[in-house]
Design an enzyme around this catalytic site. Sequence first.
Site, PDB file in Angstrom:
ATOM      1  N   ASP A 134      -4.370  -1.298  -2.011  1.00  0.00           N
ATOM      2  CA  ASP A 134      -5.703  -0.635  -1.488  1.00  0.00           C
ATOM      3  C   ASP A 134      -6.671   0.204  -2.164  1.00  0.00           C
ATOM      4  O   ASP A 134      -6.315   0.764  -2.916  1.00  0.00           O
ATOM      5  CB  ASP A 134      -5.777   0.234  -0.370  1.00  0.00           C
ATOM      6  N   CYS A 161      -1.359  -3.095   7.570  1.00  0.00           N
ATOM      7  CA  CYS A 161      -1.601  -3.958   6.735  1.00  0.00           C
ATOM      8  C   CYS A 161      -0.373  -4.786   6.523  1.00  0.00           C
ATOM      9  O   CYS A 161      -0.503  -5.739   6.234  1.00  0.00           O
ATOM     10  CB  CYS A 161      -1.955  -3.075   5.217  1.00  0.00           C
ATOM     11  N   HIS A 202     -10.421   0.322  -3.316  1.00  0.00           N
ATOM     12  CA  HIS A 202     -11.962   0.766  -2.277  1.00  0.00           C
ATOM     13  C   HIS A 202     -12.800   1.438  -2.824  1.00  0.00           C
ATOM     14  O   HIS A 202     -12.628   2.167  -3.539  1.00  0.00           O
ATOM     15  CB  HIS A 202     -11.933   1.523  -0.994  1.00  0.00           C
ATOM     16  N   ASP A 241       0.595  -0.804   0.542  1.00  0.00           N
ATOM     17  CA  ASP A 241       0.184  -0.066  -0.138  1.00  0.00           C
ATOM     18  C   ASP A 241       0.348   0.933   0.562  1.00  0.00           C
ATOM     19  O   ASP A 241       0.417   2.036   0.851  1.00  0.00           O
ATOM     20  CB  ASP A 241      -0.326   0.038   1.176  1.00  0.00           C
ATOM     21  N   LYS A 243      -6.444  -4.758  -3.222  1.00  0.00           N
ATOM     22  CA  LYS A 243      -7.048  -5.512  -2.183  1.00  0.00           C
ATOM     23  C   LYS A 243      -8.499  -4.494  -1.668  1.00  0.00           C
ATOM     24  O   LYS A 243      -7.935  -3.385  -1.668  1.00  0.00           O
ATOM     25  CB  LYS A 243      -6.393  -5.578  -0.954  1.00  0.00           C
TER      26      LYS A 243
END
Length: 217
Positions: free
Chosen positions: A55, A164, A57, A15, A115
């Site tokens: 990341d 993370c 989202h 990340d 993810k």
Amino acid sequence: MNQPLSSRIALILVDVQPDFMPGGMLACHEGDAIVPGIDALLRQRRFRHVVATQDWHPRGHVSFAGSHPGRAPFEQTALYGQPQTLWPEHCVQDTPGAALHPGIDWSALDAVIRKGSDPGVDSYSGFRENHGPHGSRPSTGLAGWLRERGVDEVVVCGLARDVCVLWTVQDALDLGFRASVLWDLSRPVTPASDDATRATLQAQGIGIAMSTELAAA
């Protein structure tokens, strides 16, 4: 010139995205300080296998405090029977803050694991999503990808060291890989967590190393 490391070792960059840097939506303490060192490490081409997690989202993700009326960022709640931190909106798909950091030459990358794209499930680890509504932690496919290439050891760095990165090395160990963290190329959400993170890593037998030790390897 530094020699390549064993092909059984993979580097996992967790990340390294602008939203986790100062000025970003979920800034980690001194998160931008790791960018030059990671860029230098990748340019050395020491690792045969290099993976980045990202990341990624959707808007309205369940981990965002804004998805829970009346709740504030960093409050704790329960989700599917598990503890859940409510985060500021961050790393929304296709926004600049979700991109891999532009100050790094990513040409050494072999794969990117996105993810957190399920709107109802958070995802810290590069190996497995967090607990979902059925009580399981679905695989991201990273463990299989590594095993197909004969990898049995991972070196992990990135953001955030206390979330993370920590979950990634813990899952790596649980899935049968040797694992270590490059301490100087990771940063926490808050430095107040560092003592607890160190203690957890040491208690679980996860290595703590510095990137300068790789240079000497």
